[in-house]
Design a protein around this motif. Sequence first.
Motif, PDB file in Angstrom:
ATOM      1  N   LEU A  17      47.645  34.683  46.680  1.00 54.99           N
ATOM      2  CA  LEU A  17      47.435  33.725  45.450  1.00 54.99           C
ATOM      3  C   LEU A  17      46.887  34.629  43.959  1.00 54.99           C
ATOM      4  N   MET A  18      46.044  35.349  44.613  1.00 59.62           N
ATOM      5  CA  MET A  18      45.309  36.093  43.288  1.00 59.62           C
ATOM      6  C   MET A  18      46.345  37.088  42.901  1.00 59.62           C
ATOM      7  N   GLY A  19      47.205  37.780  43.736  1.00 61.53           N
ATOM      8  CA  GLY A  19      48.343  38.780  43.232  1.00 61.53           C
ATOM      9  C   GLY A  19      49.266  37.867  42.104  1.00 61.53           C
ATOM     10  N   MET A  20      49.649  36.625  42.498  1.00 62.01           N
ATOM     11  CA  MET A  20      50.347  36.163  41.568  1.00 62.01           C
ATOM     12  C   MET A  20      49.710  35.724  40.299  1.00 62.01           C
ATOM     13  N   LEU A  21      48.374  35.273  40.527  1.00 58.98           N
ATOM     14  CA  LEU A  21      47.492  34.924  39.430  1.00 58.98           C
ATOM     15  C   LEU A  21      47.458  36.053  38.413  1.00 58.98           C
ATOM     16  N   ALA A  22      47.166  37.232  39.035  1.00 58.28           N
ATOM     17  CA  ALA A  22      47.154  38.636  38.122  1.00 58.28           C
ATOM     18  C   ALA A  22      48.231  38.793  37.358  1.00 58.28           C
ATOM     19  N   TYR A  23      49.394  38.598  37.960  1.00 53.43           N
ATOM     20  CA  TYR A  23      50.991  38.995  37.346  1.00 53.43           C
ATOM     21  C   TYR A  23      51.063  37.867  36.008  1.00 53.43           C
ATOM     22  N   LEU A  24      50.543  36.592  36.513  1.00 46.40           N
ATOM     23  CA  LEU A  24      50.913  35.426  35.379  1.00 46.40           C
ATOM     24  C   LEU A  24      49.917  35.242  34.411  1.00 46.40           C
ATOM     25  N   ALA A  25      48.634  35.421  34.726  1.00 46.54           N
ATOM     26  CA  ALA A  25      47.606  34.768  33.604  1.00 46.54           C
ATOM     27  C   ALA A  25      46.391  35.785  33.403  1.00 46.54           C
ATOM     28  N   LEU A  26      46.311  36.980  33.864  1.00 48.69           N
ATOM     29  CA  LEU A  26      44.949  37.868  33.697  1.00 48.69           C
ATOM     30  C   LEU A  26      45.023  38.818  32.796  1.00 48.69           C
ATOM     31  N   SER A  27      46.143  39.058  32.150  1.00 49.56           N
ATOM     32  CA  SER A  27      46.477  39.987  31.067  1.00 49.56           C
ATOM     33  C   SER A  27      46.485  39.576  29.758  1.00 49.56           C
ATOM     34  N   ALA A  28      46.511  40.541  28.558  1.00 44.02           N
ATOM     35  CA  ALA A  28      46.743  40.268  27.208  1.00 44.02           C
ATOM     36  C   ALA A  28      48.106  39.728  27.188  1.00 44.02           C
ATOM     37  N   ARG A  29      49.033  40.422  27.943  1.00 42.40           N
ATOM     38  CA  ARG A  29      50.368  39.986  27.845  1.00 42.40           C
ATOM     39  C   ARG A  29      50.695  38.428  28.068  1.00 42.40           C
ATOM     40  N   SER A  30      49.808  37.933  28.922  1.00 38.52           N
ATOM     41  CA  SER A  30      50.115  36.735  29.248  1.00 38.52           C
ATOM     42  C   SER A  30      49.617  35.719  28.280  1.00 38.52           C
ATOM     43  N   VAL A  31      48.406  36.243  27.431  1.00 40.30           N
ATOM     44  CA  VAL A  31      47.934  35.753  26.325  1.00 40.30           C
ATOM     45  C   VAL A  31      48.989  35.562  25.034  1.00 40.30           C
ATOM     46  N   GLU A  32      49.729  36.670  25.155  1.00 40.58           N
ATOM     47  CA  GLU A  32      50.546  36.959  23.899  1.00 40.58           C
ATOM     48  C   GLU A  32      51.784  35.779  24.033  1.00 40.58           C
ATOM     49  N   GLN A  33      52.170  35.763  25.402  1.00 41.96           N
ATOM     50  CA  GLN A  33      53.283  34.899  25.718  1.00 41.96           C
ATOM     51  C   GLN A  33      52.600  33.354  25.936  1.00 41.96           C
ATOM     52  N   HIS A  34      51.560  33.209  25.785  1.00 37.59           N
ATOM     53  CA  HIS A  34      50.886  31.793  25.761  1.00 37.59           C
ATOM     54  C   HIS A  34      51.224  31.391  27.253  1.00 37.59           C
ATOM     55  N   THR A  35      51.165  32.099  28.338  1.00 35.69           N
ATOM     56  CA  THR A  35      51.075  31.396  29.468  1.00 35.69           C
ATOM     57  C   THR A  35      49.790  31.531  30.206  1.00 35.69           C
ATOM     58  N   CYS A  36      48.652  31.856  29.499  1.00 32.22           N
ATOM     59  CA  CYS A  36      47.650  32.314  30.260  1.00 32.22           C
ATOM     60  C   CYS A  36      46.627  31.055  30.241  1.00 32.22           C
ATOM     61  N   PHE A  37      46.069  30.544  31.299  1.00 32.97           N
ATOM     62  CA  PHE A  37      45.317  29.505  31.410  1.00 32.97           C
ATOM     63  C   PHE A  37      43.858  29.720  30.727  1.00 32.97           C
ATOM     64  N   LEU A  38      43.625  30.831  30.510  1.00 37.78           N
ATOM     65  CA  LEU A  38      42.150  31.141  29.820  1.00 37.78           C
ATOM     66  C   LEU A  38      42.154  31.030  28.147  1.00 37.78           C
TER      67      LEU A  38
END
Length: 480
Positions: free
Chosen positions: A267-288
């Motif tokens: 689960l954490m591997g998928m979370l890291a890919y989806l939502a824990l990086s600046a790229r996910s913030v740029e793409q507005h897919t980050c829950f943070l």
Amino acid sequence: MSTIVAKESRCRWHMCRMAHRLPGSATFRWGCFMSKEQLHGLMRDALRASDADQTEIVTMTSNSALTWYAENIIHQNVAEHTAQVQVRAVVGKKVGSASTTDCSPEGLALIVRQASQAARLMPDDPGFPGLPSPQPITAGRVDGWVAATAASQPGERVLAVKKVIERAEHEGLRAAGTYQVQNSELAVVSSMGVAAYQQYTVAALKAVVMGDDSSGYSLMSSADVANIDPEATGERAVRTAVETRHPAEVGPGAFEVVLSPFAVEELMGMLAYLALSARSVEQHTCFLEGHEGEQIASPIVSLYDDGLDPAGMPVPFDFEGMPKRHVDFLTEGKGGNVVYDSYYAAKMDRATTGHSLQQPNDIGPYPLNIFMGAGDSSETDMVSHVERGIYVTRFWYGNPVEPRGAVVTGTTRDGTYLIENGHKTHGIRNLRFTQGLVDMFAHTIEISRNRAVLASSFGIGAMVLPSIRAEGFQFTGVTR
């Protein structure tokens, strides 16, 4: 003669001893590296062959020895020395790259020139900030190198695997898996003055034990081969396969779950890919995004990345030679930050956190050293607190469903139990899950004090994860 000794005599030993010729040196022998000074000198000489405005060379070498076993037979021992060189060249706002496995002076000079030529053929990247300038790298606290691991011999791995096989045979089961020991070095040198170097080791024993209608799994990994316990590894996998024989069928629904560290890792591997990086913030897919400091998860959940923590498998810098920094994703359930490399840091007016992968890549910055804070329960305690629920040894075949909520799907594997009145009563057929990980964190009610160190599939870094107990975990189907 015991069965296992007879089978051991059928092992095929393939020792691939690859040699490199270093400038002015003797032949490179398997199990040895250049010194830091030799490698940096070789890389700096190669920089002089570049006619680009800026040039970066990343060298990653590894000595890896692996014992394979299947059907209770050790069927292969292999050892290899590998080297990979990645060059990034910058001409104005154009960026090109090239890679090679030829570490000779001539090979490095050639690949540097090829990267420079590639850069001239690329379109401008207006957002590229240039290669990063050097920053101080933390030393002293980080030591991911263990000499005993680097010196581990094939016979030691065989004896360890024998213990797993003997335990499986005793129960009429079939064992398969790998035992790998690896010692590696990572070096980064650039025309901007970056000069970083680190050696590190990894030992990992994996066991998958199969019955006619059940299976069990265990993995133990560490920088120190002395921490690998083959008896415990085999016992966990075998016990799971025995206890989950003749699985019953449980229909889909929302269940209270206890997830082992192996399940949490998927689960954490998928979370890291989806939502824990600046790229996910740029793409507005980050829950943070937009929730820094807000309570978005259970107060007992803390999640962070720390490439300097010796409890994991530390390497103090990333593939740009930038120092790794501690990044809090969740602190007592409150939203935190994400990881950055130099490109996204410049793009989003932040500082790099030292989380670049090899460039170029289409993933962006990535956390390779995820930790979840420990709780105060044992896994046995957690199971005893469940009136009716499901224990999951492992997930696999995970895929994202809805990135913004970190909703993912996959199936259970290698040991799924029904929990009734505080006990794992019997095995059940594997189930498909579809679950939002943010929602899971919000409904996490217990975390184990013990955490497992799980080596990264990237070949560098590790996750350090506990077991967790959560309510309302969504199972959406039964596998056939």
